[in-house]
Design an enzyme around this catalytic site. Structure first.
Site, mmCIF file in Angstrom:
data_model
loop_
_atom_site.group_PDB
_atom_site.id
_atom_site.type_symbol
_atom_site.label_atom_id
_atom_site.label_comp_id
_atom_site.label_asym_id
_atom_site.label_seq_id
_atom_site.Cartn_x
_atom_site.Cartn_y
_atom_site.Cartn_z
ATOM 1 N N PHE A 133 7.643 -3.081 -6.188
ATOM 2 C CA PHE A 133 6.492 -2.900 -7.075
ATOM 3 C C PHE A 133 6.548 -1.493 -7.651
ATOM 4 O O PHE A 133 6.604 -0.517 -6.905
ATOM 5 C CB PHE A 133 5.175 -3.099 -6.324
ATOM 6 N N ASP A 219 11.022 5.623 -5.770
ATOM 7 C CA ASP A 219 9.603 5.425 -6.054
ATOM 8 C C ASP A 219 8.855 5.739 -4.766
ATOM 9 O O ASP A 219 8.811 4.928 -3.841
ATOM 10 C CB ASP A 219 9.348 3.983 -6.515
ATOM 11 N N LYS A 248 -0.480 8.398 -6.188
ATOM 12 C CA LYS A 248 -1.434 8.005 -5.140
ATOM 13 C C LYS A 248 -1.955 9.201 -4.321
ATOM 14 O O LYS A 248 -2.860 9.878 -4.778
ATOM 15 C CB LYS A 248 -0.824 6.919 -4.259
#
Ligand SMILES: *Cc1c(COP(=O)(O)O)cnc(C)c1O
Length: 402
Positions: A133, A219, A248
């Protein structure tokens, strides 16, 4: 969660019927005063919990001075945060964004430009992995390659090839193709179900990239900023990337992200090649620097590792006692996945009934992502709630209470 025909909002989220008024540390409080332990943490975003005094002070102080400034001018907080991030990692250069997907977009553009200025513009393909993702923009859904996110949005953006997770032969073959620019991988797949890439495989990827002149992109949007007990998760393997996307936890709840790169990898990103109106604005930079004040403090990573060990041991014992509900315990640090033997959304709902918030993930996993400031007492409290939820779903538990 029936569709609310009267809502003016897009119907894109399956929301729980809960709304919160305030937060303090690991706790969220509803308007009626019901308290929940937040072990979803905005999906690994609220790294320092809610209303952390140091972050509140940094934000309010900056809010009284200067909110926004175009990147046409110097932004000292940006330079300071970039210096600290690069000093704490493999990187030499940083580009600030507002989100994880934008950090990935910058990473992809950086990799392609690297080959372009190298005189090999035909090298633009990015190899990614099934179950990944990387975000919800048109490029990042193509990078993730999951049909459920691509469906109905026109042709998949070209230049992204998904490889099976853990198939070394397929990877070796794909990497040998002359049009490959980069390999993009999450050191631990978050949304995909807390699936870790073994450290020796990251090292193998590094070697493969070096062999073929390919760039390695991590990532670390979910795994970064101390989540796994290291500042970045790749440190567990020792295999550094050329480019890394981070977001995040980096803003502790303030929307921000960053793309980090080595001097060599970033060399194609010259004036005019990329930009962002908001990326790196003074408010975001004040908060980002305040997050690092805490996370880079000596001893903070030890705290995360200690709390992670405590949780992992407690969860392992739960898995032993209720094997019909709890399967394997996965992950690293405070990025914990619990493979559910009942539907994961059912376990998440049962946890919520016990006053604990968790996040579902792929592969029928429940993610436990407490704020990194969680204490041992809070973990004991959380484990009591988790056990109560598990007992309620377990045949063994039902027999015991009968
Ligand atoms: C959340 C996430 C993203 C996307 O971040 P946004 O801020 O939602 O754009 C990308 N990659 C990973 C690994 C993520 O967990």
């Amino acid at each position: 969660m029936a569709k609310d025909a009267h809502s003016p909002l897009y119907d894109t989220y399956a929301r729980a019927p809960l709304s919160f008024e305030r937060g303090e540390g690991v706790w969220l409080v509803t308007g009626e005063g019901r308290r929940y332990m937040d072990f979803a943490a905005g999906i690994a975003v609220n790294s320092l919990g809610h209303a952390h005094p140091h972050l509140v002070a940094a934000l309010t102080e900056q809010a009284g001075k200067l909110w926004h400034l175009s990147n046409l001018y110097e932004i000292p907080g940006q330079r300071r945060l970039a210096e600290r991030l690069t000093a704490a990692s493999f990187a030499d250069r940083a580009f600030f964004t507002n989100s994880g997907a934008e950090a990935l977009e910058c990473a992809i553009k950086t990799a392609r430009r690297y080959h372009y200025v190298d005189g090999t513009p035909e090298r633009y393909r990015i190899l990614t992995f099934e179950g990944a993702f990387h975000g919800r923009t048109l490029a990042t859904i193509a990078a993730g390659g999951q049909a459920k996110y691509l469906e109905g949005f026109g042709p998949k953006a070209p230049g992204f090839d998904q490889l099976p997770f853990g198939d070394h032969e397929a990877l070796k073959q794909a990497a040998a193709e002359p049009d490959v620019a980069a390999i993009l991988i999450e050191p631990i797949q978050g949304e995909g179900g807390v699936r870790s890439v073994p450290p020796q495989c990251l090292q193998g990827l590094r070697d493969l990239c070096d062999e073929h002149g390919i760039l390695l992109i991590y990532d670390e949007v979910q795994t970064g900023i101390g989540r796994t007990g290291r500042f970045y998760a790749y440190e567990h393997s020792g295999a550094a990337p050329d480019i890394l996307a981070s977001a995040k936890g980096i803003g502790g709840g303030f929307p921000m992200g960053v793309c980090l790169a080595t001097e060599a990898a970033a060399r194609g990103m010259t004036p005019g090649t990329h930009g962002s109106t908001y990326g790196g604005n003074p408010l975001a930079m004040a908060v980002g620097n305040a997050v690092l004040d805490v996370v880079l403090d000596e001893g903070f990573m030890i705290h995360v590792q200690d709390m992670a060990l405590l949780m992992k041991q407690s969860l392992a014992s739960l898995a032993d006692r209720y094997p019909d509900v709890v399967g394997e315990i996965r992950g690293q640090g405070l990025l914990i996945g619990l493979k559910a033997k009942v539907p994961n959304v059912q376990l998440v709902a049962a946890l919520r009934d016990e006053g604990l918030l968790a996040a579902p993930a792929g592969d029928n996993v429940v993610r436990l992502l407490p704020p990194l400031i969680v204490t041992a007492d809070e973990i004991h409290e959380a484990m009591g709630r988790i056990e109560a939820a598990v007992v309620g779903l377990s045949l063994a538990g039902q027999r015991k209470s009968a």
